[in-house]
Design a protein around this motif. Structure first.
Motif, PDB file in Angstrom:
ATOM      1  N   TYR D   9       0.703  -1.209  -0.089  1.00 50.48           N
ATOM      2  CA  TYR D   9       0.139   0.158   0.052  1.00 50.48           C
ATOM      3  C   TYR D   9       0.953   1.561   0.113  1.00 50.48           C
ATOM      4  O   TYR D   9       0.584   2.267  -0.759  1.00 50.48           O
ATOM      5  CB  TYR D   9      -0.906  -0.113   1.177  1.00 50.48           C
ATOM      6  CG  TYR D   9      -1.920   1.013   1.189  1.00 50.48           C
ATOM      7  CD1 TYR D   9      -3.411   0.720   0.802  1.00 50.48           C
ATOM      8  CD2 TYR D   9      -1.771   2.357   1.643  1.00 50.48           C
ATOM      9  CE1 TYR D   9      -4.373   1.811   0.443  1.00 50.48           C
ATOM     10  CE2 TYR D   9      -2.838   3.270   1.488  1.00 50.48           C
ATOM     11  CZ  TYR D   9      -4.035   2.897   0.986  1.00 50.48           C
ATOM     12  OH  TYR D   9      -5.023   3.898   0.983  1.00 50.48           O
ATOM     13  N   ARG D  17      -4.112   2.253  -4.982  1.00 53.35           N
ATOM     14  CA  ARG D  17      -4.605   2.246  -3.688  1.00 53.35           C
ATOM     15  C   ARG D  17      -6.195   2.612  -3.543  1.00 53.35           C
ATOM     16  O   ARG D  17      -6.829   2.000  -2.610  1.00 53.35           O
ATOM     17  CB  ARG D  17      -4.051   3.729  -2.988  1.00 53.35           C
ATOM     18  CG  ARG D  17      -2.717   3.756  -2.612  1.00 53.35           C
ATOM     19  CD  ARG D  17      -2.311   5.069  -1.554  1.00 53.35           C
ATOM     20  NE  ARG D  17      -0.889   4.843  -1.326  1.00 53.35           N
ATOM     21  CZ  ARG D  17      -0.432   5.579  -0.681  1.00 53.35           C
ATOM     22  NH1 ARG D  17      -1.107   6.673   0.038  1.00 53.35           N
ATOM     23  NH2 ARG D  17       0.911   5.431  -0.197  1.00 53.35           N
ATOM     24  N   TYR D  20      -7.372  -1.007  -3.528  1.00 54.99           N
ATOM     25  CA  TYR D  20      -7.067  -1.685  -2.208  1.00 54.99           C
ATOM     26  C   TYR D  20      -8.058  -0.985  -1.280  1.00 54.99           C
ATOM     27  O   TYR D  20      -8.421  -1.851  -0.428  1.00 54.99           O
ATOM     28  CB  TYR D  20      -5.458  -1.147  -1.821  1.00 54.99           C
ATOM     29  CG  TYR D  20      -4.515  -1.772  -2.433  1.00 54.99           C
ATOM     30  CD1 TYR D  20      -4.828  -2.925  -3.439  1.00 54.99           C
ATOM     31  CD2 TYR D  20      -3.108  -1.906  -2.102  1.00 54.99           C
ATOM     32  CE1 TYR D  20      -3.459  -3.469  -4.208  1.00 54.99           C
ATOM     33  CE2 TYR D  20      -1.884  -2.431  -2.581  1.00 54.99           C
ATOM     34  CZ  TYR D  20      -2.356  -3.415  -3.641  1.00 54.99           C
ATOM     35  OH  TYR D  20      -1.327  -3.808  -4.254  1.00 54.99           O
ATOM     36  N   ASP D  21      -8.082   0.206  -1.112  1.00 53.58           N
ATOM     37  CA  ASP D  21      -9.216   0.716  -0.412  1.00 53.58           C
ATOM     38  C   ASP D  21     -10.777   0.128  -0.246  1.00 53.58           C
ATOM     39  O   ASP D  21     -11.335  -0.307   0.463  1.00 53.58           O
ATOM     40  CB  ASP D  21      -9.550   2.092  -0.586  1.00 53.58           C
ATOM     41  CG  ASP D  21      -8.244   3.024   0.075  1.00 53.58           C
ATOM     42  OD1 ASP D  21      -7.368   2.538   0.862  1.00 53.58           O
ATOM     43  OD2 ASP D  21      -7.994   3.900  -0.278  1.00 53.58           O
ATOM     44  N   ASP D  22     -10.992  -0.090  -1.576  1.00 56.21           N
ATOM     45  CA  ASP D  22     -12.361  -0.781  -1.774  1.00 56.21           C
ATOM     46  C   ASP D  22     -12.406  -2.097  -1.493  1.00 56.21           C
ATOM     47  O   ASP D  22     -13.281  -2.613  -0.972  1.00 56.21           O
ATOM     48  CB  ASP D  22     -12.803  -0.220  -3.379  1.00 56.21           C
ATOM     49  CG  ASP D  22     -14.025  -1.059  -3.566  1.00 56.21           C
ATOM     50  OD1 ASP D  22     -15.036  -0.560  -2.720  1.00 56.21           O
ATOM     51  OD2 ASP D  22     -14.426  -1.490  -4.533  1.00 56.21           O
ATOM     52  N   MET D  24     -10.547  -3.536   1.048  1.00 62.25           N
ATOM     53  CA  MET D  24     -10.532  -3.452   2.485  1.00 62.25           C
ATOM     54  C   MET D  24     -12.012  -3.017   3.031  1.00 62.25           C
ATOM     55  O   MET D  24     -12.517  -3.774   4.067  1.00 62.25           O
ATOM     56  CB  MET D  24      -9.369  -2.788   3.180  1.00 62.25           C
ATOM     57  CG  MET D  24      -8.311  -3.299   2.744  1.00 62.25           C
ATOM     58  SD  MET D  24      -6.679  -2.381   3.618  1.00 62.25           S
ATOM     59  CE  MET D  24      -6.613  -0.861   2.618  1.00 62.25           C
ATOM     60  N   LYS D  25     -12.628  -2.195   2.403  1.00 56.28           N
ATOM     61  CA  LYS D  25     -13.903  -1.988   2.654  1.00 56.28           C
ATOM     62  C   LYS D  25     -15.115  -2.735   2.614  1.00 56.28           C
ATOM     63  O   LYS D  25     -15.837  -3.091   3.245  1.00 56.28           O
ATOM     64  CB  LYS D  25     -14.339  -0.503   1.949  1.00 56.28           C
ATOM     65  CG  LYS D  25     -15.530   0.366   2.535  1.00 56.28           C
ATOM     66  CD  LYS D  25     -15.895   1.267   1.672  1.00 56.28           C
ATOM     67  CE  LYS D  25     -17.391   1.753   1.659  1.00 56.28           C
ATOM     68  NZ  LYS D  25     -17.647   2.861   0.434  1.00 56.28           N
ATOM     69  N   THR D  26     -14.759  -3.358   1.246  1.00 47.60           N
ATOM     70  CA  THR D  26     -16.088  -4.453   0.861  1.00 47.60           C
ATOM     71  C   THR D  26     -15.987  -5.576   1.671  1.00 47.60           C
ATOM     72  O   THR D  26     -16.987  -6.232   1.941  1.00 47.60           O
ATOM     73  CB  THR D  26     -15.956  -4.819  -0.645  1.00 47.60           C
ATOM     74  OG1 THR D  26     -15.822  -3.505  -1.488  1.00 47.60           O
ATOM     75  CG2 THR D  26     -16.865  -5.803  -1.151  1.00 47.60           C
ATOM     76  N   ARG D  27     -14.737  -5.919   1.916  1.00 47.29           N
ATOM     77  CA  ARG D  27     -14.485  -7.053   2.861  1.00 47.29           C
ATOM     78  C   ARG D  27     -14.264  -6.864   4.127  1.00 47.29           C
ATOM     79  O   ARG D  27     -14.339  -7.845   5.131  1.00 47.29           O
ATOM     80  CB  ARG D  27     -13.357  -7.982   2.290  1.00 47.29           C
ATOM     81  CG  ARG D  27     -13.273  -8.456   0.716  1.00 47.29           C
ATOM     82  CD  ARG D  27     -12.391  -9.433   0.358  1.00 47.29           C
ATOM     83  NE  ARG D  27     -12.550  -9.907  -0.703  1.00 47.29           N
ATOM     84  CZ  ARG D  27     -11.663 -10.763  -1.455  1.00 47.29           C
ATOM     85  NH1 ARG D  27     -10.440 -10.834  -0.874  1.00 47.29           N
ATOM     86  NH2 ARG D  27     -12.104 -11.406  -2.519  1.00 47.29           N
ATOM     87  N   ASN D  28     -14.274  -5.945   4.653  1.00 46.52           N
ATOM     88  CA  ASN D  28     -14.176  -5.171   5.888  1.00 46.52           C
ATOM     89  C   ASN D  28     -13.116  -6.000   6.658  1.00 46.52           C
ATOM     90  O   ASN D  28     -13.103  -6.740   7.647  1.00 46.52           O
ATOM     91  CB  ASN D  28     -15.586  -5.783   6.835  1.00 46.52           C
ATOM     92  CG  ASN D  28     -15.649  -5.226   8.189  1.00 46.52           C
ATOM     93  OD1 ASN D  28     -15.139  -3.965   8.491  1.00 46.52           O
ATOM     94  ND2 ASN D  28     -16.443  -5.955   8.877  1.00 46.52           N
ATOM     95  N   ASP D  30      -8.355  -5.471   7.128  1.00 45.53           N
ATOM     96  CA  ASP D  30      -7.568  -4.280   7.231  1.00 45.53           C
ATOM     97  C   ASP D  30      -6.248  -4.519   6.726  1.00 45.53           C
ATOM     98  O   ASP D  30      -5.077  -3.846   6.878  1.00 45.53           O
ATOM     99  CB  ASP D  30      -7.517  -3.677   8.767  1.00 45.53           C
ATOM    100  CG  ASP D  30      -6.793  -4.827   9.483  1.00 45.53           C
ATOM    101  OD1 ASP D  30      -6.658  -5.842   8.851  1.00 45.53           O
ATOM    102  OD2 ASP D  30      -6.472  -4.584  10.818  1.00 45.53           O
ATOM    103  N   LYS D  54     -15.756  -8.736  -7.550  1.00 44.21           N
ATOM    104  CA  LYS D  54     -16.676  -8.051  -6.546  1.00 44.21           C
ATOM    105  C   LYS D  54     -18.259  -8.374  -7.184  1.00 44.21           C
ATOM    106  O   LYS D  54     -19.232  -8.869  -6.533  1.00 44.21           O
ATOM    107  CB  LYS D  54     -16.529  -6.825  -6.345  1.00 44.21           C
ATOM    108  CG  LYS D  54     -17.418  -5.874  -5.343  1.00 44.21           C
ATOM    109  CD  LYS D  54     -16.906  -4.627  -4.894  1.00 44.21           C
ATOM    110  CE  LYS D  54     -17.064  -3.669  -6.148  1.00 44.21           C
ATOM    111  NZ  LYS D  54     -16.866  -2.096  -5.639  1.00 44.21           N
TER     112      LYS D  54
END
Lengths: 136, 136, 136, 136, 136, 136
Positions: D9, D17, D20-22, D24-28, D30, D54
Motif C-alpha cells: 500500500y 490504492r 486496495y481501499d475498496d 478492504m472496505k468491501t470485505r471489512n 484491514d 466483486k
C-alpha cells in the motif's frame, strides 16, 4: 443445441442491445456470434465479459495477432472447440497465416509434452532461471 | 528434490554430452538447466526432446519471442511451475517486457474464463466462424 | 455412438438389475440414463460407482442442490458434456433456477481466470489465509 | 518467491490504492492479500479483476457461501494451491463448517471420477436429460 | 469437419509420402488415419511427430499393450475423443480385452478422484514414499 | 502443512482404526501414509475411498504393476505431486524398473502432445478406428 436460448438482437432488451451494438462497432462486423447470444441470458455477465474481453484484447504492448495466438494456444490446451474455432478465425483476421498456425500448434503440442516430463520427475527450478524470469 | 538424479556434464556419457554441447552452443550459454539433467537419465528421450524443441522453437513464420509467449501461455494454463519460470526467462531473453508479460497473463486468464462459459452452455459453433477459421 | 454397448434392463443380469432397481427407487424415476447402461458392462464398477455416488450425493451438511451445483462446476471446468447436461438437469430438479445457474457459470469462469493469474505469477500463500483456511 | 514484486500500500500509486481501499472496505478487513499485490503491477488488470470478482461474488440468486464453495471446487479441480487456501478461508468466513468442506471434497472427487468414466466410453447424452437441463 | 484439409496420399508430395509409407509399413496397414492427414499440412511436424511416436511406442522395457493403455489413460483424462478412439483401437490390436479396458477405466477414474482429494487438503508427501519413489 | 490435522492411529476412533488396520494388512506394511490420515477426518470418505481403491487396484485382468503405471500416468498428466510420488513408489514395489518409468514418462509426454495436435485441428474420428475401438 445449446443449453440456453440464444438471444437474437430483435428479441433483446436495451441493455443487451447496447452491448451487441458495441461489439459490432468495435469489431466492424454486422452480426453477433453465438457466444454472446448465449451469455446474453444474463445481461450483467454479457456486459462484464464483453468489457473485459475488449480491454484485454485491445492492442497494447502485444499486438492483436499475438493476443489471438495466445488465446488460441490456451483454448487448444483446454480442448474448447468453440474457442478454438472463433480464435483461429480471429487470428486469421489479424493476419495469421497457415504457416503461423501450424507453428503455433507445434509449440502448443511440445509445451504440453515437456510440461509432463517436468511434472513427472518433479524437476526443481534452477536459481538462475528464477532470477532471469523475474527480470533480474 | 527431483525423483531422479540430475546428470552433470562431468558424469555424462558421450551421447548425453553431445546433446549438452548442442544445447549450450545453440542457446549460447555455458550451463545446462535441470530439466535436461533430469531427462538425461534416458538418453534417447533427452536426444529426441532436445531435437524436437530445437526444431519447434527455431524462428520461422513466428519469431522466437512469440513462440516463447505461446509456450508460457500453455504452461500457465497447466500450472507447470518449472515451465512457467523457464519460459518466462526465455521470453525475456527474446525481448519480452514487463508490460508484454502482464498482457499475456491477462489474455491467458480471460481465455480460461470464456472457455468455461462456452463449455457450460454448450454453445454451438457459428458456420461463419467455422469457415473463417478454415481460411475460407 | 458410445464405445460400449448400452445394457438395457431387459438384457441385464441380476447383479445389474439390482443396481438399476436401486437407482430408480432412490431417484424416484422409471428409467435408467445412458451413463449407468454404459458402465454396466463391468458390473463391479457399476455397483461401486452407484453406491459411492449415492453416499456422496445424499443431503448431509450440504443440501442436494448445493451438491449438484458443485458437481456441475467441476464438470464445466473439465468440459465433460454428458456430466454438464446430467448435473444441470439434477440441479434443476433440486430447485436450481435460471438465475442460479447463470451465477454459477459466472463464478466458474472467474475462478478459472484467477487460478491462472495466481499460477502465472507464482503468488505465495499468505500466512493469515493459511491459518484461516485451517479454521484457526 | 513470486515472479513479480508485491506492491505494498505504502508504495502504491493512487489508482492501485483506490482498489486496495475498496477491497478492504468491501470485505471489512484491514489488510491486502498477496494476490492483489501481485497483479497490482498491472493496475488495469487489478481494477478489472477486482471489479469482476466483486460483481460475481456478491450474493444474488446464490448466497456468498455457495459461491465460495463453487470457487473452491474449481480451484481443487485445477490444483491451484493459492486459490484453494484463499477460498477455503473465504468459505469458512461465510459459514462453511468442517463437515461441509469434507462433503465438498467428496463431491469434487466423485465428479472428477465420473467425468472420466463418461469420457472414456463416449457416452451419448440422453434426450430426456438434455431437455431437463434446458428447463423444458 | 476438421479445420484443415486432409492430405490424401494421391495429393501428397514426396516428403509426406515417405512418412505415409513408413507408417503403413511399420504398422502393417494399408491406409492412413485422419490424424496424420491433418498434420501433413506441415510436413516437418508430420515427420517429427511420426518419428517421435514410432520411437516412443516401440516395445522396450514396456510392451506395446502397456504403452497403448498408458496412452489411453492420458487421453481419457484429457477428454480427447480422437485419441481415446484411436488408442482404444491400438490397445485392442495389441491384445487388450474388454475386461482390461474396463479395469483401465476404473483405475483412471479412481486416480482422477484421489488426485483431487490430495490437492484439496494439500497433503504433504511422506518422506518414506519420497525415498521409495526414488528407488532408495 | 496440510489444511487438515492428520489423524494418527493413537488418536483415531474405532471406525478409522478398522480401515487403518485393513490398509496395513492388505499392503503388508506397518505404517499409514499421510493421504489416509488426512481424509480420516471424514471417516465415511476414508472408508469408501479405501474400499474403492482396494477393489480397483486388486490384480484382475490387469496386473498390479500395470495398474500402478496407469495411476501414475494420470497423476503426471494432472500434476498431482503427492500422487506421482506415492504411485511411483507403488509401481516400483510392484516391480517397475527405472527403464519402465522412463518409458512411461515418454509415452505420457507424447500423448499429451498429440492430444493437442488433434484438438487444435478438430480431426474427425475415422470410421475404421471407431469400429476397431468397439472391438468390431
Amino acid at each position: 443445441m445449446a443449453l440456453v436460448k440464444l438471444i437474437e438482437y430483435a428479441d433483446a432488451g436495451p441493455e443487451v442491445r447496447a452491448v451487441y451494438d458495441d461489439i459490432m462497432k468495435t469489431r466492424n462486423v454486422d452480426w453477433i456470434n453465438n457466444f454472446w447470444k448465449a451469455i446474453a441470458n444474463d445481461p450483467k455477465t454479457l456486459k462484464r465479459t464483453w468489457e473485459s474481453v475488449k480491454e484485454v484484447m485491445t492492442p497494447g504492448a502485444l499486438d492483436a495477432r499475438t493476443k489471438e495466438l495466445i488465446y488460441l494456444a490456451v483454448s487448444v490446451t483446454n480442448n474448447c472447440e468453440y474457442c478454438i474455432v472463433s480464435h483461429m478465425a480471429g487470428a486469421r483476421k489479424a493476419g495469421a497465416t497457415d504457416a503461423m498456425l501450424a507453428e503455433l500448434m507445434a509449440v502448443v503440442g511440445m509445451a504440453n509434452e515437456t510440461n509432463r516430463l517436468v511434472n513427472g520427475w518433479r524437476v526443481e527450478v534452477d536459481e538462475k532461471l528464477q532470477k532471469a524470469a523475474r527480470g533480474g
